[in-house]
Scaffold this active site. Structure first.
Site, mmCIF file in Angstrom:
data_model
loop_
_atom_site.group_PDB
_atom_site.id
_atom_site.type_symbol
_atom_site.label_atom_id
_atom_site.label_comp_id
_atom_site.label_asym_id
_atom_site.label_seq_id
_atom_site.Cartn_x
_atom_site.Cartn_y
_atom_site.Cartn_z
ATOM 1 N N HIS A 214 0.835 -1.204 0.000
ATOM 2 C CA HIS A 214 0.000 0.000 0.000
ATOM 3 C C HIS A 214 0.875 1.262 0.000
ATOM 4 O O HIS A 214 0.561 2.258 -0.646
ATOM 5 C CB HIS A 214 -0.924 -0.008 1.219
ATOM 6 C CG HIS A 214 -2.078 0.911 1.049
ATOM 7 N ND1 HIS A 214 -3.239 0.527 0.445
ATOM 8 C CD2 HIS A 214 -2.216 2.207 1.355
ATOM 9 C CE1 HIS A 214 -4.051 1.552 0.393
ATOM 10 N NE2 HIS A 214 -3.460 2.592 0.947
ATOM 11 N N ARG A 357 -10.822 -4.094 -15.307
ATOM 12 C CA ARG A 357 -10.504 -5.504 -15.026
ATOM 13 C C ARG A 357 -11.395 -6.005 -13.904
ATOM 14 O O ARG A 357 -11.544 -5.339 -12.875
ATOM 15 C CB ARG A 357 -9.040 -5.628 -14.614
ATOM 16 C CG ARG A 357 -8.709 -7.044 -14.163
ATOM 17 C CD ARG A 357 -7.258 -7.228 -13.910
ATOM 18 N NE ARG A 357 -6.837 -6.672 -12.636
ATOM 19 C CZ ARG A 357 -5.587 -6.684 -12.214
ATOM 20 N NH1 ARG A 357 -4.640 -7.198 -12.971
ATOM 21 N NH2 ARG A 357 -5.259 -6.168 -11.047
ATOM 22 N N GLU A 456 -1.420 -13.729 -18.478
ATOM 23 C CA GLU A 456 -0.409 -13.589 -17.422
ATOM 24 C C GLU A 456 0.003 -14.939 -16.851
ATOM 25 O O GLU A 456 0.779 -15.017 -15.910
ATOM 26 C CB GLU A 456 -0.871 -12.620 -16.333
ATOM 27 C CG GLU A 456 -2.310 -12.749 -15.920
ATOM 28 C CD GLU A 456 -2.758 -11.641 -14.967
ATOM 29 O OE1 GLU A 456 -1.965 -10.765 -14.620
ATOM 30 O OE2 GLU A 456 -3.926 -11.680 -14.550
ATOM 31 N N ASN A 479 3.660 -8.543 -15.090
ATOM 32 C CA ASN A 479 4.050 -8.645 -13.670
ATOM 33 C C ASN A 479 3.870 -10.082 -13.210
ATOM 34 O O ASN A 479 4.716 -10.650 -12.515
ATOM 35 C CB ASN A 479 3.196 -7.721 -12.798
ATOM 36 C CG ASN A 479 3.282 -6.281 -13.240
ATOM 37 O OD1 ASN A 479 4.203 -5.915 -13.964
ATOM 38 N ND2 ASN A 479 2.322 -5.461 -12.836
ATOM 39 N N ASP A 480 2.752 -10.667 -13.614
ATOM 40 C CA ASP A 480 2.511 -12.063 -13.255
ATOM 41 C C ASP A 480 3.142 -13.040 -14.247
ATOM 42 O O ASP A 480 3.661 -14.070 -13.846
ATOM 43 C CB ASP A 480 1.005 -12.333 -13.162
ATOM 44 C CG ASP A 480 0.447 -11.858 -11.832
ATOM 45 O OD1 ASP A 480 1.087 -12.142 -10.801
ATOM 46 O OD2 ASP A 480 -0.594 -11.198 -11.819
ATOM 47 N N ARG A 490 6.982 -12.330 -7.241
ATOM 48 C CA ARG A 490 7.180 -10.928 -7.606
ATOM 49 C C ARG A 490 7.314 -9.981 -6.417
ATOM 50 O O ARG A 490 7.709 -8.832 -6.587
ATOM 51 C CB ARG A 490 6.042 -10.455 -8.522
ATOM 52 C CG ARG A 490 4.696 -10.414 -7.867
ATOM 53 C CD ARG A 490 3.588 -10.202 -8.890
ATOM 54 N NE ARG A 490 3.101 -8.829 -8.900
ATOM 55 C CZ ARG A 490 1.974 -8.448 -9.490
ATOM 56 N NH1 ARG A 490 1.245 -9.337 -10.151
ATOM 57 N NH2 ARG A 490 1.580 -7.213 -9.451
ATOM 58 N N CYS A 527 -0.235 -4.425 -20.012
ATOM 59 C CA CYS A 527 -0.486 -3.510 -18.901
ATOM 60 C C CYS A 527 0.423 -3.802 -17.712
ATOM 61 O O CYS A 527 0.257 -3.244 -16.642
ATOM 62 C CB CYS A 527 -1.955 -3.555 -18.486
ATOM 63 S SG CYS A 527 -2.499 -5.198 -18.024
HETATM 64 C C1 PEP Z 1 0.223 -7.943 -14.328
HETATM 65 O O1 PEP Z 1 0.220 -9.012 -13.734
HETATM 66 O O2 PEP Z 1 1.113 -7.601 -15.128
HETATM 67 C C2 PEP Z 1 -0.846 -6.964 -14.098
HETATM 68 C C3 PEP Z 1 -0.914 -5.858 -14.787
HETATM 69 O O3 PEP Z 1 -1.723 -7.209 -13.098
HETATM 70 P P1 PEP Z 1 -1.373 -7.001 -11.536
HETATM 71 O O4 PEP Z 1 -0.061 -6.269 -11.454
HETATM 72 O O5 PEP Z 1 -2.481 -6.231 -10.967
HETATM 73 O O6 PEP Z 1 -1.284 -8.406 -11.048
HETATM 74 MG MG MG Z 2 -1.541 -9.685 -12.749
#
Ligand code: PEP
Ligand code: MG
Length: 604
Positions: A214, A357, A456, A479-480, A490, A527
């Protein structure tokens, strides 16, 4: 996230600190919010409050009770004040974090226990209160449920406020700062972050926390340079030490020498000038010199980020992380509440598109209301679409709110963490049911709202052709995708060195996703954070990515990349990059080419 107590220093910070030689050293942490901050360290105290034990005659007990009630009322006033301030500055969702604090102030069981002990023991109320408080904090911290365990920090936080009001002791407050400082803390509570004044808090660093904490999210929305996960920073840094915070790289230099200082002062100036210059192209299209138009979008967690999206020149929202609506609250958001928020976003961004989303709860984001059992591997567990399909009651409420809001702008919707075809089909089936329900009720929605899937999970990437028949677009969540493909958690700073977006395996996966999407006449965006990194965006451009979405502050830089590099050049870079064997090689090659092509983006 609430503040936890700072561990004791190896030596006292008073006296010894002043006499000690100010040595220069570097710390490496997790980059949380970009930018450079140079300033003096302000250590948030560990807040140890010493409570004397004093006998109180029976006749004075009602007075002690009155003092206690008064301290509770005063604390309530303080918290409501903070809540309304945050609500105005950052929005209701952030302010709701304090509901848990307010609820604790009204907990009659707790209050009666304090009063009961007071009458029994006949000692001062501070002493009784602090004993009962410790018992509660201990009990919360032992609970299995992670969310409930986190409530221990909330109880501790609010308890300290009550104690300060009882004892009349004032705490060093971030709100009282009169000089610009870099805040150094073990962790930061919502009240600490909320009382931060951008003029005075020029940067902050914390011992713990990951990129998705956060604190990190707040830092980005406030655009304050920050580094988190700096193990032991509060032990090694002393008040008034000079600090350089490099929020982009995660580097912190303590008591820098003249050369480092000169370098970072120069870099800071350059970055500020660059930011101003980059903003000049904010209204120009995201088009390459050879006329290829891509979409440049921004990611948001809260509707309050929309002004920043617009100010940075994004052409819409590529990821609206709606799960933040569900966090830091003790009840589930209603359809009406969600409808209002989504409608606001749709209207504020219209005619630009918003990709909303569906909730991605689970992993590291859960609310206690849902009573989810603790998992060994939460990122591999009951998360995102898996959770939604298992709890259609919750999923349907959100789908109805999204559909109803879709008539107020240009909504697209996507599901997170699709790993197989059945999930996608099942989610679409529920969506169709909700459309039917709304039709029956005579409620409006956009029947043409496009639906997509986030890619992802590697299994989804490998069956893209099968998924393609059921969606209108794909959005790559790197990211995932990176954590699942490379088996790197991560949010774990210990293995952060293995988290490589430019790893050849990741590049191959992305290339394949884009190719197969295009073969199936679908557009594909990204994204994940990778899309907002200029050197990597150069590769993505060369691979034919259609849409780039990132945190608002990164948008101008990526627009500069797109407007400066013809696609044939970007393709050449990709060709060379695919000849390389490691993530490091690829990253440094892409960076070198970026610097050659757009030198002004290579200042850090
Ligand atoms: C991702 O996984 O790249 C993504 C954009 O979703 P989040 O970061 O919310 O898991
Ligand atoms: Mg994600």
């Amino acid at each position: 996230m609430a503040r936890r107590r700072t561990p004791p220093r190896p030596e006292s910070s008073s006296g010894a600190g002043a006499a000690r030689e100010r040595k220069s050293f570097e710390l490496r942490g997790v980059p949380a919010s970009p930018g450079v901050a140079i300033g003096r360290a302000f250590l948030l105290d560990s807040e140890e409050i010493s409570i004397p034990k004093q006998a109180v005659p029976a006749a004075a007990i009602p007075q002690e009770i009155a003092r206690f009630e008064e301290a509770l009322a005063q604390t309530r006033k303080e918290i409501e004040g903070i809540q309304s301030k945050i609500s105005k500055e950052l929005g209701l969702e952030h302010a709701e974090i304090f509901n848990a604090h307010l609820m604790f102030l009204e907990d009659r069981v707790f209050i009666e226990e304090v009063i009961g002990h007071l009458k029994e023991q006949q000692v001062n109320v501070e002493h009784v209160f602090s004993e009962v408080l410790s018992k509660y904090v201990l009990a919360f911290s032992k609970v299995e449920d992670e969310y409930m365990r986190d409530r221990a920090s909330d109880v501790e936080d609010v308890g300290r406020r009550i104690l300060r009001n009882l004892t009349g002791l004032k705490r060093r407050s971030l709100a009282d700062l009169s000089q610009p400082v870099v805040v150094v803390a073990y962790d930061l509570s919502p009240s600490d972050t909320a009382t931060m004044h951008r003029q005075h808090v020029i940067g902050f660093i914390t011992d713990i926390g990951g990129r998705t904490s956060h604190t990190a999210i707040m830092a980005k929305s406030l655009e304050i340079p920050a580094v988190v996960g700096l193990e032991g920073a509060t032990q090694r840094i002393y008040p008034d030490d000079q600090l350089i915070v490099d929020g982009a790289s995660g580097k912190v230099i303590v008591n820098p020498d003249a050369d480092a200082l000169k370098h970072y002062e120069g870099l800071k100036r350059k970055l500020e000038t660059l930011d101003r210059e980059l903003l000049q192209v904010k209204d120009l299209p995201a088009e390459t010199p050879d006329g290829v138009r891509v979409h440049l979008l921004a990611n948001i967690e809260f509707p309050e980020e929309i002004p920043s999206v617009i100010a940075h020149g994004a052409e819409g929202i590529g990821l609206y992380r709606t799960e933040f609506f569900y966090l830091n609250r003790s009840d589930l958001p209603t359809e009406e509440e969600q409808f209002e928020a989504y409608r606001h976003v749709a209207k504020a961004m219209a005619p630009h598109p918003v990709i909303i989303r569906t909730i991605d709860l689970g992993g590291d984001k859960f609310m206690s209301e849902l009573k989810v059992p603790r998992e060994m591997n939460p990122f591999l567990g009951w998360r995102a679409i898996r959770f939604c399909l298992a709890r259609p009651d919750i999923f349907k409420v959100q789908l109805r709110a999204i559909l109803r809001a879709s008539v107020f702008g240009k909504f697209r919707m996507m599901y997170p963490m699709i790993s197989g075809l059945e999930e996608l089909v099942a989610a679409n089936k529920i969506l169709e049911e909700m459309k039917e329900e709304l039709r029956r009720e005579g409620k409006q929605f956009d029947p043409e709202m496009e639906v997509g899937a986030m890619i992802e999970v590697p299994s989804a990437a490998l069956i893209l052709d099968l998924l393609a028949k059921h969606v209108k677009f794909f959005s790559i969540g790197t990211n995932d995708l990176i954590q699942y493909s490379l088996a790197v958690d991560r949010v774990n700073e210990k293995i952060a060195y293995l988290y490589e977006p430019a790893h050849p395996a990741i590049l191959r996966l992305i290339r394949q996703i884009i190719q197969v999407a295009h073969e199936n006449n679908l557009w594909v965006g990204m994204c994940g954070e990778m899309a907002g990194e200029p050197a990597l965006a150069l590769l993505l451009l060369g691979m034919g990515l259609d849409s780039f979405s990132m945190s608002p502050a990164n948008v101008p830089k990526i627009k500069q990349v797109i407007r400066s590099v013809p696609t044939f050049k970007a393709k050449e870079v990709v060709k060379e990059a695919f000849r390389l064997s490691t993530g490091r090689e690829v990253e440094s090659y892409a960076r070198a080419r970026l610097c050659e092509l757009i030198p002004e983006l290579c200042e850090s």
